[in-house]
Design a protein around this motif. Structure first.
Motif, PDB file in Angstrom:
ATOM      1  N   TYR A  63      17.142  13.636  72.434  1.00 54.60           N
ATOM      2  CA  TYR A  63      18.545  13.837  72.799  1.00 54.60           C
ATOM      3  C   TYR A  63      19.261  14.720  71.774  1.00 54.60           C
ATOM      4  O   TYR A  63      20.145  15.505  72.112  1.00 54.60           O
ATOM      5  CB  TYR A  63      19.292  12.493  72.913  1.00 54.60           C
ATOM      6  CG  TYR A  63      18.795  11.570  74.006  1.00 54.60           C
ATOM      7  CD1 TYR A  63      17.829  11.984  74.917  1.00 54.60           C
ATOM      8  CD2 TYR A  63      19.306  10.280  74.139  1.00 54.60           C
ATOM      9  CE1 TYR A  63      17.364  11.133  75.913  1.00 54.60           C
ATOM     10  CE2 TYR A  63      18.850   9.425  75.140  1.00 54.60           C
ATOM     11  CZ  TYR A  63      17.878   9.850  76.020  1.00 54.60           C
ATOM     12  OH  TYR A  63      17.424   9.011  77.003  1.00 54.60           O
ATOM     13  N   LEU A  64      18.871  14.587  70.498  1.00 55.57           N
ATOM     14  CA  LEU A  64      19.560  15.336  69.439  1.00 55.57           C
ATOM     15  C   LEU A  64      19.331  16.841  69.544  1.00 55.57           C
ATOM     16  O   LEU A  64      20.051  17.629  68.931  1.00 55.57           O
ATOM     17  CB  LEU A  64      19.126  14.818  68.062  1.00 55.57           C
ATOM     18  CG  LEU A  64      19.739  13.458  67.688  1.00 55.57           C
ATOM     19  CD1 LEU A  64      18.994  12.825  66.516  1.00 55.57           C
ATOM     20  CD2 LEU A  64      21.224  13.601  67.375  1.00 55.57           C
ATOM     21  N   LEU A 116      15.703   9.270  71.462  1.00 62.41           N
ATOM     22  CA  LEU A 116      16.913   9.650  70.744  1.00 62.41           C
ATOM     23  C   LEU A 116      16.727  10.972  70.003  1.00 62.41           C
ATOM     24  O   LEU A 116      17.617  11.827  69.986  1.00 62.41           O
ATOM     25  CB  LEU A 116      17.293   8.525  69.769  1.00 62.41           C
ATOM     26  CG  LEU A 116      18.711   8.546  69.236  1.00 62.41           C
ATOM     27  CD1 LEU A 116      19.728   8.611  70.362  1.00 62.41           C
ATOM     28  CD2 LEU A 116      18.946   7.311  68.365  1.00 62.41           C
ATOM     29  N   LEU A 158      27.582  13.357  71.589  1.00 64.61           N
ATOM     30  CA  LEU A 158      26.262  13.010  72.122  1.00 64.61           C
ATOM     31  C   LEU A 158      26.267  11.670  72.878  1.00 64.61           C
ATOM     32  O   LEU A 158      25.876  11.622  74.047  1.00 64.61           O
ATOM     33  CB  LEU A 158      25.225  13.016  70.996  1.00 64.61           C
ATOM     34  CG  LEU A 158      23.789  12.865  71.476  1.00 64.61           C
ATOM     35  CD1 LEU A 158      23.233  14.208  71.931  1.00 64.61           C
ATOM     36  CD2 LEU A 158      22.902  12.281  70.390  1.00 64.61           C
TER      37      LEU A 158
END
Lengths: 488, 98, 483
Positions: A422-423, A419, A306
């Motif tokens: 993004y995961l 964030l 990631l």
């Protein structure tokens, strides 16, 4: 002609010109867009007149008994980051709101040459940066299965259009999961081909070393048909590989007996929704039941994928998006009297917050003093991720994983925390880093929301990936489910 | 890694992005927490590992030195926010001045 | 103790291709604005570059001609900066960065200044794309952008700081231009912008580390490079002698005023954020490819000079002049092939022809005379059809009309009079009209005969064969035959 909508193309094709005309098929889809898109909001632009004209032309050819190309009359949607000559191409961004390309993307041109009829351009996260389509500069697209949920992203408009029967198939682009993740969330099939399989010419670049165009469709056979049409070398794209394109449709029915399916343990750890885990493991058991040999494999670099991805993608994006400056095309901020202000204000007004965030992250990662520690480090980890996959593929033929850690999430649920957003792509990202082909196929439901099974293959082995996906699909019924919106 | 509003401002200038005070603060905190998460990369030794800049191992893709038709100038002008007699117009560029 | 001058050059050369570096737009100069553009060189969303193979080959040629080491693989990079002549706001360039070498490095070029040979080392040779062109209308608050030049193939050549005077810099540029023209890599004309040169200049006491340098830009001819460097050297010397310090900066050459001035410094230091261009795959130069380029590399000036000296028995001075441009050397060898009289042809070329070119500020390829015509002229002299004196007039007429020497001689009736009967009459007339010189000759002042010969030549408009006139006069005046 409502009963035409929501059926795969390969079922309709033999009836084309007999039970119904291309015009009737296209009209049925246009009517469905009319009926549903106010709620789904999949489209940024609908090209109804052009679609009807093109349909008419195909009907004329049918009447003259001319042989028809492989996708004749297939009503398709194209993600709005693929250039279409004479049709506005916005990338979901205010900065490109006025932009009408003077040329077609190669994939779009090939679709047209294959007889597909363009219905319009679908919504996306601005410049394909996002996992929910909420980052569109215009509006959010809804998940047709549940309208208060996101369709995934960034090809959320394309996935929602196919799921809602607003297009029979669609093109998306996938940089870190942007085809597979929305396909999973919308309960359709979505394939990211091997990097280099499909020309990127005319795909507005997000991260050039990761971007790839691919199809979204109702089932695996349609997916193979579209892939076949858009694949192959293009002299306009140096990274489109000059390899023969195998007949991926013909090999669909070869079965999975004796094929080795790897299950990477790291993909089933923390953060995975138990319902999704159950659905995916059940799918693996189905493959085993069909004669595949299942074994556990390891991809220990998963947790590094990631950050690696975001550093590389944002670095490339910071450069790719530098051209949107208000000079030669697109939006220009009015009233700037010096160059710096023209640039800085045009970009401040034209880009949304996520795009700005990523441009700054990428600029930072490339800037003096940080290049070695961030950008170069990420490129080195990319090598390690690739080696992990190489090692796996010495033992197995395909990998089976969840496409997304969750079945879906509500609009607004993750927008405050970048964030967390993004995961959403944690399982799809490594596949882009290694440039491999990956597909998401429906494999169940959690709380009424579709779940996707991701299958990943060796470079340029789309045929294997499709063949496993097809075998699975034929053994199950998930791909026949349609969202309540379409049924209603 | 702490990203201060000053670093944000420097990066924003390099990126040609005009930021408000509020945006500077928000981006500083968001980029800090993103980079904090990314710091896990430091745990992975990469000494001597070849960087990957391309997903495919292909070299020497060329085109022949052949002229193909250009776009009509009307198309170029039509895309431009401001044009004059075939030129694209921008605010005065100051080149070498004393 | 005086200062030592230290100069390094950074040269951009436009490659002789038909189409641009990364797209098929024409590189033709002088087209109306934005008529030679496409999605690629306009940097439109979604467009992708593809390398022009010919540009790489020309780069390899130059690398070989400059005695460089060609790297087996090189990779294009993006140089990121914002400027309105740069449509993508990054330039695709083969920069030496970290583990990625440029096309070629570590070469040299030998120059000669005041009879002294000097070796100037080349740091690197790499390929990149040109920017568009900005036009600043005399009045108003805007500038205009023309993207025709955007994406035109450029080669950058960077020297080590090995040059020790403005004169050496000039000699280097002349030699570089000559080599590039020979190798058919570039036309290399600074006046037309196909060769551009920036210079780094510093002074130091001999033996000391390098001094602080300035970068001088905006020089539009080889002559202006020499002038600008001379100015900048004098300026720095004055600063140092006053006890001051040279400021590291970019300085602009003002041709009209004959000075350099510090251009307004950028607000912040540039940070180009180079990274490998993901849209282009690496260039891999196999030994076979390099060998192929080497085999097809045209003969270079030094080698050609040596060969011409050996093959045609010419002196170094003449040979050096003949190879100054490839066109001149080609002209010479073509003329010799038509009429194997190398010395006479060389004499005409370094004499009358060179003078004519100088006087009219022309290049040999712009002349109307062909090598065959020069050969014909020499033949007409050698076989006695015309005199050397008449030949000069014939040459002027060939240069002005492009007509063949033979036809000019015929039309003008300039065929040498070698008919004794016809000349005898003129000789008689001259003797009759000039009794005094005749008396002088007869009194033993043999020198006076030259006057009489001259008179005969004048009355025949130079067409008389001078040797014949001499003989007839001597016979008539009762002198013994000459020598």
């Amino acid at each position: 002609m409502k009963e035409l909508v929501g059926r795969p193309y390969h079922e309709l094709r033999p009836r084309l010109g007999k039970d119904f005309s291309v015009r009737e098929l296209v009209d049925a889809y246009l009517e469905n867009i009319e009926r549903l898109d106010g709620q789904v909001r999949a489209y940024l632009t609908v090209t109804a007149d052009r679609a009807r004209a093109q349909a008419q032309e195909l009907d004329d050819r049918l009447a003259r008994r001319e042989p028809l190309p492989p996708l004749a009359g297939m009503p398709v949607a194209v993600k709005d980051n693929l250039c279409t000559r004479g049709v506005r191409t916005t990338c979901g961004s205010r900065i490109l709101e006025p932009f009408v390309p003077p040329y077609d993307a190669t994939a779009v041109q090939r679709l047209r040459e294959a007889g597909a009829v363009l219905l319009g351009k679908t919504n996306l996260d601005e410049f394909a940066m996002g996992s929910s389509t909420e980052n569109s500069g215009f509006f959010s697209t809804r998940n047709p299965w549940r309208l208060d949920h996101v369709p995934g992203g960034s090809s959320g408009g394309s996935a929602a259009a196919v799921a809602a029967g607003e297009a029979l198939a669609a093109l998306g682009s996938d940089t870190g999961g942007s085809i597979r993740q929305p396909a999973s969330l919308c309960g359709v099939v979505g394939l990211k081909p091997t990097y280099g399989r499909v020309s990127r010419y005319g795909l507005v670049a997000f991260a050039s070393s990761l971007d790839q165009i691919g199809p979204l469709s109702l089932d695996v056979r349609d997916c193979a048909l579209v892939l076949q049409a858009i694949s192959g070398h293009d002299p306009h794209d140096s990274t489109s590989v000059d390899l023969p394109v195998p007949d991926v449709v013909a090999s669909l029915e070869a079965g999975v007996r004796g094929l080795r399916v790897g299950v990477p343990v790291e993909f089933f750890g923390e953060g995975l929704h138990p319902g999704v885990r159950q659905a995916v493991l059940e799918a693996v058991r189905v493959l085993e039941g069909l004669g595949a040999r299942v074994e556990e494999v390891a991809l220990p670099t998963l947790e590094y994928a990631l950050p690696t991805y975001y550093l590389i993608a944002c670095a490339e994006a910071s450069s790719n998006l530098a051209r949107y400056d208000g000079v030669a095309y697109g939006y220009r901020s009015p009233g700037a009297h010096d160059l710096y202000t023209l640039y800085a204000r045009t970009r401040a007004e034209g880009f949304g917050p996520e795009v700005k965030r990523r441009i700054m992250l990428g600029t930072f990662a490339l800037s003096e003093g940080y290049y070695e520690g961030f950008y170069k480090k990420a490129q080195q980890v990319r090598t390690l991720v690739r080696r992990d996959f190489d090692r796996c593929f010495q033992r197995v033929d395909v990998l089976a994983t969840p496409t997304s850690p969750v079945a879906g999430f509500r609009l607004g649920e993750r927008t405050a925390d970048p964030l967390q957003m993004y995961l959403a792509d944690v399982y799809t990202i490594p596949v882009n880093l290694a440039g491999l082909p990956g597909i998401s196929v429906p494999c169940g439901f959690v709380d009424g929301l579709p779940v996707g099974l991701q299958l990943v293959g060796r470079p340029f082995e789309e045929a294997t990936v499709l063949r496993v996906a097809y075998a699975y699909e034929q053994a199950t019924e998930w791909h026949r489910h349609r969202c309540p919106l379409l049924r209603g | 890694m702490r990203i201060t509003p000053e670093v944000v401002e420097r990066v924003a200038r390099l990126s040609r992005l005009e930021l408000t005070e509020e945006e500077r603060a928000t981006f500083a905190s968001q980029l800090s927490s993103i980079l904090e998460y990314f710091a896990r990369l430091d745990r992975l030794p990469t000494e001597g590992v070849e960087p990957t800049s391309h997903a495919i191992r292909v070299t020497n893709v060329f085109r022949p030195d052949q002229v193909v038709p250009s776009l009509p100038v009307e198309a170029v002008v039509a895309m431009a926010p401001q044009a004059h007699e075939g030129f694209v117009v921008v605010p005065r560029v100051l080149e070498a001045e004393e | 103790m005086d200062y030592e001058i230290v100069i390094g050059l950074e040269i951009h050369v436009q490659l002789l291709t038909q189409s641009k570096m990364f797209c098929g737009c024409s590189t033709r100069f002088g087209a109306p604005p934005n008529t030679q553009t496409c999605p690629v060189c306009l940097g439109l969303p979604g467009s992708l570059p593809v390398i022009n193979r010919r540009a790489v080959e020309l780069g390899l040629r130059a690398a070989l001609a400059l005695n460089c080491t060609v790297h087996p693989t090189s990779q294009f990079h993006r140089k990121n900066y914002y400027y309105p002549d740069l449509p993508k706001n990054y330039q695709i360039s083969q920069y030496q960065y970290l583990e990625h070498p440029p096309l070629a490095t570590d070469g040299y070029l030998d120059i000669e200044v005041d009879g002294q040979r000097r070796r100037v080392r080349i740091r690197r040779v790499h390929l990149e794309e040109d920017t568009g062109r900005l036009v600043h209308p005399p009045e108003g608050a805007v500038s205009w952008v023309d993207y025709n030049r955007s994406g035109v193939p450029l080669m950058e050549i960077v020297t080590y700081p090995d040059l020790r005077s403005p004169l050496e810099a000039r000699a280097f540029l002349l030699k570089l231009r000559q080599v590039l023209q020979y190798a058919e890599v570039s036309t290399g004309r600074m006046e037309e912008g196909t060769l551009r040169c920036d210079a780094n200049v510093s002074l130091r006491r001999p033996g000391e580390p390098l001094g602080i340098r300035t970068e001088v830009k905006n020089m539009n001819s080889i002559r202006s490079v020499e002038r600008a460097l001379a100015y900048e050297v004098a300026r720095q010397r004055e600063v140092l002698e006053r006890g001051g310090a040279v400021v590291q900066e970019t300085r602009h050459w003002d041709e009209r005023r004959g000075i350099t001035f510090a251009s307004r410094s950028k607000e912040e230091a540039e940070d180009y954020r180079y990274f490998p261009e993901p849209d282009l795959v690496p260039v891999e130069v196999t030994p076979e490819w390099l060998e192929e380029v080497r085999r097809t590399l045209p003969e270079l000036p030094d080698a050609r000079r040596d060969r011409i000296m050996a093959q045609y028995g010419l002196g170094r001075y003449d040979a050096e002049l003949l190879v100054q441009t490839r066109a001149t050397a080609d002209f010479f060898e073509a003329a010799v092939a038509a009429h194997p009289s190398p010395k006479a042809i060389a004499n005409w070329m370094v004499g009358d022809l060179a003078a004519y070119l100088n006087e009219h500020n022309l290049e040999i390829e712009q002349l109307r005379i062909t090598p065959g015509q020069l050969a014909e002229l020499v033949r007409l002299v050698e076989d006695g059809t015309i005199s050397g004196r008449i030949a000069k007039d014939v040459l002027v007429e060939v240069l002005e009309t492009g007509d063949s020497p033979r036809r000019i001689v015929d039309r003008r009736g300039w065929v040498q009079i070698a008919d004794e009967g016809a000349l005898r009459e003129t000789v008689e007339a001259v003797i009759r009209d000039h009794p005094e010189p005749v008396r002088d000759v007869q009194a033993g002042k043999e020198k006076a005969i030259a006057f009489l010969v001259g008179q005969v030549m004048r009355r025949t408009q130079g067409r008389a064969n001078p040797a014949l006139v001499q003989r007839l006069l001597r016979e008539r005046l009762g002198l013994p035959p000459q020598g």
